[in-house]
Design a protein around this motif. Structure first.
Motif, mmCIF file in Angstrom:
data_model
loop_
_atom_site.group_PDB
_atom_site.id
_atom_site.type_symbol
_atom_site.label_atom_id
_atom_site.label_comp_id
_atom_site.label_asym_id
_atom_site.label_seq_id
_atom_site.Cartn_x
_atom_site.Cartn_y
_atom_site.Cartn_z
ATOM 1 N N ASP A 205 -6.106 -3.614 0.235
ATOM 2 C CA ASP A 205 -6.728 -3.048 -0.960
ATOM 3 C C ASP A 205 -7.648 -4.076 -1.599
ATOM 4 N N ARG B 117 -7.946 1.208 4.193
ATOM 5 C CA ARG B 117 -6.881 0.611 3.365
ATOM 6 C C ARG B 117 -5.890 -0.192 4.194
ATOM 7 N N LEU C 113 0.851 -1.193 0.000
ATOM 8 C CA LEU C 113 0.000 0.000 0.000
ATOM 9 C C LEU C 113 0.884 1.240 0.000
ATOM 10 N N THR D 292 -14.017 -0.943 -6.348
ATOM 11 C CA THR D 292 -13.462 0.225 -5.680
ATOM 12 C C THR D 292 -14.195 0.500 -4.367
ATOM 13 N N ARG E 200 -7.788 4.809 -2.675
ATOM 14 C CA ARG E 200 -6.415 4.764 -3.179
ATOM 15 C C ARG E 200 -5.920 6.117 -3.672
ATOM 16 N N ASP E 201 -6.854 7.107 -3.743
ATOM 17 C CA ASP E 201 -6.450 8.458 -4.156
ATOM 18 C C ASP E 201 -5.982 9.302 -2.979
ATOM 19 N N ASP F 42 -12.065 7.466 -4.440
ATOM 20 C CA ASP F 42 -11.439 6.149 -4.243
ATOM 21 C C ASP F 42 -10.418 6.256 -3.109
ATOM 22 N N ASP G 245 1.153 5.628 -1.242
ATOM 23 C CA ASP G 245 0.421 6.828 -1.633
ATOM 24 C C ASP G 245 0.539 7.047 -3.138
#
Length: 578
Positions: A385, A382, A317, A390, A399-400, A397, A319
């Motif tokens: 993931d 998170r 994971l 999503t 992940r953003d 999201d 950024d």
């Protein structure tokens, strides 16, 4: 591997460089001492010249003292450099572990990480110290002593040229067979640490079930296995000693025999033969020390590989390049989310989960053991993931977002409530290091913890033992809830975190949530329907799939699984879902 380790020398580079510098000076003096010894014998004792004996003897004493000083300095710098090197590696490993995702941690067992942080690093520290000191000293001593031996007599010195290949072949064979043996030893050390760790963590269970004898047997089995494997590996390494002894004594016998003939033939002086013997000893000592270092490197090589594995492990994971740092609200949406711990689609723990939760809503999650409840909520901050689909928080999201911003916005109380050694205040401030005493009390009141805290002798300054062993399960749960509330999160996740409290306290906690943090989105995983019946939505899960979403009344009317759970809890019979 070596490169990833050596970059941790850091601020100890100077000490690491000063060590070979002083070692070189020490070797230089060691090489000159036999020359002076030969001069004392040939120019002093043999001729009866007292003045030469005194002058050369004084020089010999000075050289010996200087060699001792340089040796002490090299030892001091080597100790500082190796200890600092180990400290930096230990820190680098620990820092990297903090970056790991749950998936990364799953790849290494806790016991294995402990072994790598302790035993393996100690092995590497010892090897590093021997490398910068002995592995520098030995080749220099060997090369210069061999050079001086050739200067004295080529015929005697050439003996070593035959001994070196013999030693090299022997060491190569030892390394070939010893390395895999030590690899197996250190993997078994992981298992030993695991046995000890499990026993200490579960000592109350062990004693309550009177399983001490079983645990002792389990420990002895692993310990005996390590003994056998280590003995086998050490037996291989032990061949190094006899090999060196055979080579040393063979060289000494040949030099004595040939040297005696040369003295008789007047081709060599007594002093030269004496210095030759000293160089012989230095050469053989250098070879012996080099073999010892190689043996230590054989032992530590598996440790280096194991340490490098952790240092080079990158978190699953990360950024994004330009992460979002602001989360607008606590809305949560799952869009066709599937998840597998292995990452393979044929082994899904969650399958096609799809729902939307508005900001500020309270969501209950009900389901049997293994239905995927905990996995579902762990995707929100998170901790893992999604394999497919999503997960969105605040319309974006997950992940953003930057991991820090996302996890700061999510307060989570896991199934396994963990308190750290320290005072209650210190534990609570994990949620917010800047929290005032008034904020601590407010959070504890919401979590129904303030009352029992004030009854403790030291109140909020009461010391919590490691693991929270001096508080009850219910008290521990309430403290961890208060800790999560101090984050003032946009999303609060309670994973079966009121299972150890009584029904009345559970009700008061839920009531406090509804009244005091209405803007916070709340996910409540519970076994008791009474804990979630007032929720805005209740998600019913079975075998990783969502089997129903609705209010308490809607699910009672339409969902068979929910009906059966409610029936078993209200009537006290029927199938019980845990």
């Amino acid at each position: 591997m070596i490169k990833s380790l050596l970059k941790n020398i850091g601020e100890y580079k100077k000490d690491a460089l000063m060590t070979p510098f002083f070692v070189s000076l020490e070797v230089l003096l060691d090489i000159l001492i036999p020359v002076l010894m030969a001069q004392i014998i040939d120019q002093g004792i043999a001729t009866g010249n007292q003045r030469n004996i005194l002058v050369i003897g004084l020089g010999l004493v000075v050289f010996a003292v200087l060699a001792l000083i340089f040796g002490m300095l090299s030892a001091r710098y080597a100790a500082i450099a190796s200890a600092g090197f180990a400290k930096n590696i230990r820190r680098a490993i620990f820092v990297n572990i903090q970056k790991f995702s749950f998936a990364n941690i799953d790849r290494f067992s806790t016991s294995s990480l402990v072994t790598r942080l302790t035993t393996d690093i100690n092995n590497v520290q010892n090897s590093f110290q021997m490398t910068i000191r002995i592995l520098v000293r030995s080749p220099l001593l060997f090369i210069f002593s061999l050079f001086m031996a050739f200067r004295i007599n080529n015929e005697l010195a050439v003996i070593f040229l035959f001994a070196i290949p013999f030693l090299a072949i022997g060491l190569a064979l030892i390394i070939k067979f010893a390395h895999p043996a030590f690899n197996r030893v250190f993997r078994t050390y992981d298992r030993l640490n695991q046995v000890v760790q499990e026993n200490l963590q579960g000592i109350r269970i062990v004693k309550s079930y009177v399983r001490e004898a079983h645990e002792v047997q389990k420990f002895e089995t692993v310990s005996e296995k390590i003994y056998r494997m280590f003995s086998k590996a050490e037996r291989i390494v032990a061949f190094n000693g006899p090999l060196m002894q055979f080579t040393m004594f063979s060289c000494m016998l040949l030099i004595s025999w040939i040297g005696a003939h040369l003295i008789v033939d007047s081709s060599m002086t007594t002093g030269e033969l004496m210095s030759m013997f000293m160089y012989v000893m230095q050469i053989l000592i250098a070879l012996n020390m080099m073999s010892m270092v190689f043996v230590m490197l054989i032992i530590s090589r598996p440790s280096m590989e194991r340490i490098s594995e952790v240092l080079n492990e990158a978190s699953d994971l990360t950024d994004p390049e330009e992460p979002l740092t602001e989360i607008s609200d606590g809305s949560v949406e799952f869009k066709n989310v599937s998840f597998s711990y292995s990452g393979k689609k044929d082994n899904l723990v969650l399958n096609n989960c799809d729902f939307h939760i508005a900001s500020g809503e309270t969501v209950g999650i009900i389901g049997g053991t293994g239905s995927g409840k905990t996995t579902l909520v762990q995707l929100i901050p998170r901790l893992y993931d999604a394999t497919e689909g999503t997960v969105q928080v605040g319309g974006q999201d997950v992940r953003d977002y930057s991991l820090q911003a996302l996890r700061d916005a999510v307060g989570m109380v896991l199934q396994n409530n963990v308190l750290f050694s320290g005072t209650i205040k210190e534990n609570l401030r994990w949620g917010n290091p800047e929290a005032t005493d008034e904020e601590l009390v407010e959070a504890c009141c919401l979590a129904q913890a303030d009352e029992f805290i004030r009854k403790l002798a030291q109140g909020y300054d009461t010391y919590i033992e490691q693991g929270g062993t001096n508080v009850s399960g219910g008290q521990k749960q309430r403290l961890t809830i208060a800790r999560a509330l101090l984050k003032k999160p946009k999303i609060l996740i309670l994973d079966d975190s009121t299972s150890a409290v009584d029904t009345k306290t559970d009700y008061l906690i839920q009531q406090a949530f509804f009244e005091t943090i209405p803007e916070t989105t709340k996910f409540i995983i519970a076994q008791r329907i009474s804990s979630v019946e007032k929720a805005d939505k209740i998600i019913v899960m079975e075998e990783g799939e969502i089997q129903g979403i609705g209010t308490h009344e809607e699910l009672l009317a339409t969902n068979k699984i929910y009906q059966e759970v409610n029936h078993s809890q209200v009537k006290g019979f029927g199938e019980v879902y845990e």
